[in-house]
Design a protein around this motif. Structure first.
Motif, PDB file in Angstrom:
ATOM      1  N   ILE A  20     -56.520 -77.623  68.731  1.00  0.00           N
ATOM      2  CA  ILE A  20     -56.213 -76.413  69.472  1.00  0.00           C
ATOM      3  C   ILE A  20     -55.821 -76.684  70.913  1.00  0.00           C
ATOM      4  O   ILE A  20     -55.081 -75.899  71.520  1.00  0.00           O
ATOM      5  CB  ILE A  20     -57.418 -75.444  69.413  1.00  0.00           C
ATOM      6  N   SER A  21     -56.298 -77.773  71.495  1.00  0.00           N
ATOM      7  CA  SER A  21     -56.078 -77.982  72.926  1.00  0.00           C
ATOM      8  C   SER A  21     -54.829 -78.807  73.224  1.00  0.00           C
ATOM      9  O   SER A  21     -54.547 -79.106  74.367  1.00  0.00           O
ATOM     10  CB  SER A  21     -57.300 -78.676  73.548  1.00  0.00           C
ATOM     11  N   ILE A  22     -54.117 -79.187  72.176  1.00  0.00           N
ATOM     12  CA  ILE A  22     -52.945 -80.014  72.394  1.00  0.00           C
ATOM     13  C   ILE A  22     -51.919 -79.277  73.254  1.00  0.00           C
ATOM     14  O   ILE A  22     -51.679 -78.097  73.094  1.00  0.00           O
ATOM     15  CB  ILE A  22     -52.310 -80.398  71.041  1.00  0.00           C
ATOM     16  N   LYS A  23     -51.313 -80.009  74.189  1.00  0.00           N
ATOM     17  CA  LYS A  23     -50.381 -79.394  75.128  1.00  0.00           C
ATOM     18  C   LYS A  23     -49.291 -78.600  74.408  1.00  0.00           C
ATOM     19  O   LYS A  23     -48.874 -77.533  74.861  1.00  0.00           O
ATOM     20  CB  LYS A  23     -49.736 -80.477  75.993  1.00  0.00           C
TER      21      LYS A  23
ATOM     22  N   MET B 187     -47.819 -86.398  61.687  1.00  0.00           N
ATOM     23  CA  MET B 187     -46.387 -86.405  61.413  1.00  0.00           C
ATOM     24  C   MET B 187     -45.695 -85.133  61.908  1.00  0.00           C
ATOM     25  O   MET B 187     -44.477 -85.081  62.027  1.00  0.00           O
ATOM     26  CB  MET B 187     -46.133 -86.583  59.910  1.00  0.00           C
ATOM     27  N   LYS B 188     -46.493 -84.106  62.215  1.00  0.00           N
ATOM     28  CA  LYS B 188     -45.912 -82.856  62.725  1.00  0.00           C
ATOM     29  C   LYS B 188     -45.754 -82.866  64.243  1.00  0.00           C
ATOM     30  O   LYS B 188     -45.221 -81.910  64.820  1.00  0.00           O
ATOM     31  CB  LYS B 188     -46.801 -81.673  62.312  1.00  0.00           C
ATOM     32  N   ILE B 189     -46.234 -83.911  64.897  1.00  0.00           N
ATOM     33  CA  ILE B 189     -46.086 -83.992  66.351  1.00  0.00           C
ATOM     34  C   ILE B 189     -44.598 -83.995  66.697  1.00  0.00           C
ATOM     35  O   ILE B 189     -43.820 -84.759  66.117  1.00  0.00           O
ATOM     36  CB  ILE B 189     -46.755 -85.266  66.910  1.00  0.00           C
TER      37      ILE B 189
ATOM     38  N   VAL C  24     -49.097 -92.659  67.997  1.00  0.00           N
ATOM     39  CA  VAL C  24     -50.312 -92.078  67.420  1.00  0.00           C
ATOM     40  C   VAL C  24     -50.541 -92.637  66.023  1.00  0.00           C
ATOM     41  O   VAL C  24     -51.662 -93.023  65.661  1.00  0.00           O
ATOM     42  CB  VAL C  24     -50.218 -90.531  67.373  1.00  0.00           C
ATOM     43  N   ILE C  25     -49.481 -92.696  65.222  1.00  0.00           N
ATOM     44  CA  ILE C  25     -49.590 -93.265  63.872  1.00  0.00           C
ATOM     45  C   ILE C  25     -50.047 -94.717  63.946  1.00  0.00           C
ATOM     46  O   ILE C  25     -50.911 -95.160  63.169  1.00  0.00           O
ATOM     47  CB  ILE C  25     -48.234 -93.177  63.139  1.00  0.00           C
ATOM     48  N   ALA C  26     -49.496 -95.467  64.894  1.00  0.00           N
ATOM     49  CA  ALA C  26     -49.841 -96.888  65.028  1.00  0.00           C
ATOM     50  C   ALA C  26     -51.329 -97.063  65.313  1.00  0.00           C
ATOM     51  O   ALA C  26     -52.000 -97.901  64.689  1.00  0.00           O
ATOM     52  CB  ALA C  26     -49.003 -97.540  66.120  1.00  0.00           C
ATOM     53  N   ILE C  27     -51.861 -96.291  66.271  1.00  0.00           N
ATOM     54  CA  ILE C  27     -53.283 -96.394  66.600  1.00  0.00           C
ATOM     55  C   ILE C  27     -54.141 -95.923  65.434  1.00  0.00           C
ATOM     56  O   ILE C  27     -55.146 -96.558  65.078  1.00  0.00           O
ATOM     57  CB  ILE C  27     -53.608 -95.577  67.868  1.00  0.00           C
TER      58      ILE C  27
ATOM     59  N   TYR D  65     -49.787 -95.482  76.446  1.00  0.00           N
ATOM     60  CA  TYR D  65     -50.562 -94.854  75.379  1.00  0.00           C
ATOM     61  C   TYR D  65     -51.494 -93.744  75.870  1.00  0.00           C
ATOM     62  O   TYR D  65     -52.335 -93.260  75.120  1.00  0.00           O
ATOM     63  CB  TYR D  65     -51.387 -95.916  74.633  1.00  0.00           C
ATOM     64  N   SER D  66     -51.365 -93.329  77.113  1.00  0.00           N
ATOM     65  CA  SER D  66     -52.278 -92.311  77.653  1.00  0.00           C
ATOM     66  C   SER D  66     -52.188 -91.011  76.857  1.00  0.00           C
ATOM     67  O   SER D  66     -53.213 -90.420  76.495  1.00  0.00           O
ATOM     68  CB  SER D  66     -51.994 -92.054  79.132  1.00  0.00           C
ATOM     69  N   ASP D  67     -50.986 -90.536  76.574  1.00  0.00           N
ATOM     70  CA  ASP D  67     -50.825 -89.313  75.797  1.00  0.00           C
ATOM     71  C   ASP D  67     -51.245 -89.502  74.344  1.00  0.00           C
ATOM     72  O   ASP D  67     -51.691 -88.567  73.682  1.00  0.00           O
ATOM     73  CB  ASP D  67     -49.378 -88.814  75.850  1.00  0.00           C
ATOM     74  N   THR D  68     -51.102 -90.734  73.853  1.00  0.00           N
ATOM     75  CA  THR D  68     -51.517 -91.040  72.481  1.00  0.00           C
ATOM     76  C   THR D  68     -53.011 -90.809  72.318  1.00  0.00           C
ATOM     77  O   THR D  68     -53.455 -90.140  71.374  1.00  0.00           O
ATOM     78  CB  THR D  68     -51.191 -92.514  72.146  1.00  0.00           C
TER      79      THR D  68
END
Length: 451
Positions: free
Chosen positions: A126-129, A231-233, A241-244, A273-276
Motif C-alpha cells: 500500500i505504501s509504494i510510491k 512483475m507488475k512494477i 527487485v526480481i534479482a534480489i 538499489y535504494s529503491d529496490t
C-alpha cells in the motif's frame, strides 16, 4: 477453523476511539488481513459493508467520484448495491485491497469527518510510491502493520496455550524449562521453522495432519503471487527487485548474510538499489536489517545506508524459496531439521526465524560488526541489536544467534568491554535450555517471544 491473531486486541483499541480515525492494516499478501477484518466486523458491529477493490465493479468505484460531495447518496447506493443496512455508529465499512483504488482512500478525510460509521482499510504494497503519488494521504488515518503468525500465535493454533504461559514464566524468573517441556518447545519451534506463519499454510498443515508437502504446495502458490506483484512494477527497478528476490536464499546462506551488491550484478553499488530495497521492505516481503555504526546511541541514528541484511518475511516461505520440491525430499530437509541435525541451511532458517519473531514483536532490526585491522577480520559480530528507545537513558541489548550447541561468547564480551556503559543486557539465542554464562543470558529460540 479460525486462527487466533494478537492484532485483534489492537483493533478493539482502535474501535474505542469511536470513529475519530480510519484504520489501515498494511501487510504482505496472504498474512490474513481480510480474514481478521471480517471476523472483527462480524463480532464487534451490528452490520458491516465490505468493498473489495480488487474485484468490485467499475460502477461501484464510480460512486466515489459521482457522489464525493453527496455522502447521503453515496451511502444509499452502497447499501442498495450490497444489500446491507448501515446503522449510525454501529456499522463498519471495510475498504479491502484499498491500493487498487486510491480515490476511495483519499475520501476518508470526509468520511471520517461525517462520523456516521467506522472505516477499516486493508492493503498489500500500500505504501509504494506508485500507489500514492497522485493522492493526498488522509491525516485521519492510523496505520498498523500485520505480519505472518508469530511463534506465539503458532503455538495457539497448535493448542499449546498453557505452554506459552509456562515459557513466559520461566523467562521472567530466568529459570530453565523442565527438560521434557524444553524438548517439546524445541520440537514445536522446528515445526514453525519448516511451516512458517502464513495462516493458509498453517491451516493446511493442521488439516492435513502435519503434512509438510501439502503445506509446501500452498507456500509455493504464495511465492508465485509475490513474483507476480514484482512483475507488475512499472518503474525501472523491476529487474533489480526480481534479482534480489531470487537470490535471497543465497544471501542468507552466507556466514555474514550481508548484501554484497557487486555479487548481485558485476559493477553494481548500493545506491543503485535504494529503491529496490524500499520496494521489498515496504511491500513487507522482506525484513530489512541495517548495520549501525555506533551502538552507543540509538541504532537508527547511525544506521548505514549501504550495509544491510535482507531476511525473508516468513521462514516457511524462505524454505520453499530455497529448495524445489524434489530437493526437499531428496535432501531429507524436513527430517534433518526435525532431528536437530544442524547444517548451514538450518543456520539460515534459524536466524531468519529470529528476525521474523523480533519484527512481529515490533522491533526494528539492526546489527553491528567491528573490523579488526590487527586480525584482518571482524572481531565483533552482533546479529541483532535492540534498544529501549529512550532518549535520556538509552540502553542497547545485543543478541547473538547460535544454531549450534558449541560456541563462544568472545564477540559479546568484546562488545560489552567497549559499550558496557550503555548496555541493558546481552542475550545469546541457542538450541539449549536457559542458562546464564559470563553474565550473558542464553535463551532457547522459543523464548524470543519474551524479548
Amino acid at each position: 477453523m479460525l486462527l487466533k491473531r494478537k492484532i485483534y486486541d489492537r483493533l478493539l483499541e482502535w474501535k474505542s476511539l469511536n470513529g475519530r480515525e480510519a484504520l489501515l492494516i498494511e501487510g504482505a499478501r496472504r498474512v490474513g488481513k481480510s480474514t481478521i477484518v471480517q471476523e472483527f466486523a462480524k463480532n464487534e458491529y451490528d452490520s458491516f459493508l465490505l468493498i473489495d477493490f480488487a474485484r468490485t465493479s467499475k460502477d461501484v468505484k464510480d460512486f466515489f467520484v459521482k457522489f464525493n460531495n453527496d455522502l447521503d447518496t453515496l451511502f444509499m447506493m452502497l447499501q442498495n448495491t450490497y444489500g446491507v443496512t448501515l446503522i449510525e455508529r454501529k456499522s463498519l465499512i471495510v475498504f479491502d485491497e484499498i491500493q487498487k483504488y486510491p480515490v476511495a482512500r483519499e475520501m476518508l478525510k470526509y468520511l471520517v469527518a461525517d462520523g456516521r460509521y467506522d472505516y477499516l482499510e486493508t492493503g498489500s504494497l500500500i505504501s509504494i510510491k506508485e500507489n500514492v503519488k497522485d493522492i493526498v494521504i488522509p491525516s485521519e488515518e492510523r496505520i498498523i502493520k500485520m505480519y505472518p503468525m508469530d511463534f506465539e500465535e503458532f503455538l495457539l493454533a497448535m493448542g499449546e496455550e498453557p505452554l506459552i504461559s509456562y515459557i513466559k514464566k520461566c523467562f521472567e524468573g530466568c529459570i530453565p524449562l523442565e527438560r521434557s517441556l524444553h524438548d517439546k518447545s524445541m520440537q514445536l519451534f522446528r515445526e514453525y521453522m519448516l511451516v512458517g506463519g502464513m495462516p493458509q499454510v498453517v491451516l493446511t498443515y493442521l488439516e492435513s495432519h502435519k503434512n509438510f508437502m501439502e503445506a509446501d504446495s500452498v507456500k509455493r502458490s504464495i511465492l508465485s503471487l509475490y513474483r507476480e506483484d514484482i512483475m507488475k512494477i512499472t518503474s525501472k527497478n523491476k529487474a533489480r527487485v526480481i534479482a534480489i528476490f531470487d537470490i535471497l536464499p543465497a544471501l542468507l546462506s552466507k556466514h555474514e548474510k550481508r548484501v554484497v551488491f557487486r555479487e548481485v550484478q558485476n559493477g553494481s553499488f548500493a545506491e543503485q538499489y535504494s529503491d529496490t530495497f524500499f520496494w521489498l521492505t515496504d511491500s513487507m516481503i522482506v525484513n530489512e536489517c541495517r548495520k549501525t555504526d555506533n551502538p552507543g546511541i540509538a541504532p537508527a541514528l547511525s544506521a548505514s545506508e549501504t550495509y544491510l541484511k535482507c531476511y525473508m518475511c516468513d521462514t516457511g516461505l524462505l524454505l520453499s524459496h530455497a529448495f524445489n520440491e524434489n530437493e526437499l525430499l531428496e535432501n531429507e530437509v524436513y527430517r534433518q531439521i526435525l532431528a536437530d541435525k544442524l547444517s548451514l541451511n538450518e543456520g539460515m532458517l534459524y536466524e531468519n526465524t529470529i528476525s521474523q519473531m523480533l519484527t512481529a514483536s515490533g522491533h526494528k532490526l539492526f546489527f553491528y560488526t567491528r573490523y579488526s585491522e590487527e586480525k584482518h577480520r571482524n572481531d565483533i559480530e552482533i546479529d541483532f541489536l535492540l534498544s529501549n528507545n529512550s532518549k535520556t537513558k538509552y540502553r542497547s541489548f545485543p543478541i547473538e544467534v547460535k544454531s549450534g550447541k558449541r560456541y563462544t561468547t568472545k564477540s559479546l564480551l568484546r562488545f560489552r568491554d567497549t559499550f558496557g556503559d550503555r548496555m541493558g543486557g546481552a542475550y545469546i539465542i541457542h538450541p539449549k535450555n536457559l542458562i546464564v554464562k559470563d553474565d550473558i543470558i542464553c535463551i532457547p529460540p522459543y523464548m524470543t517471544i519474551c524479548l
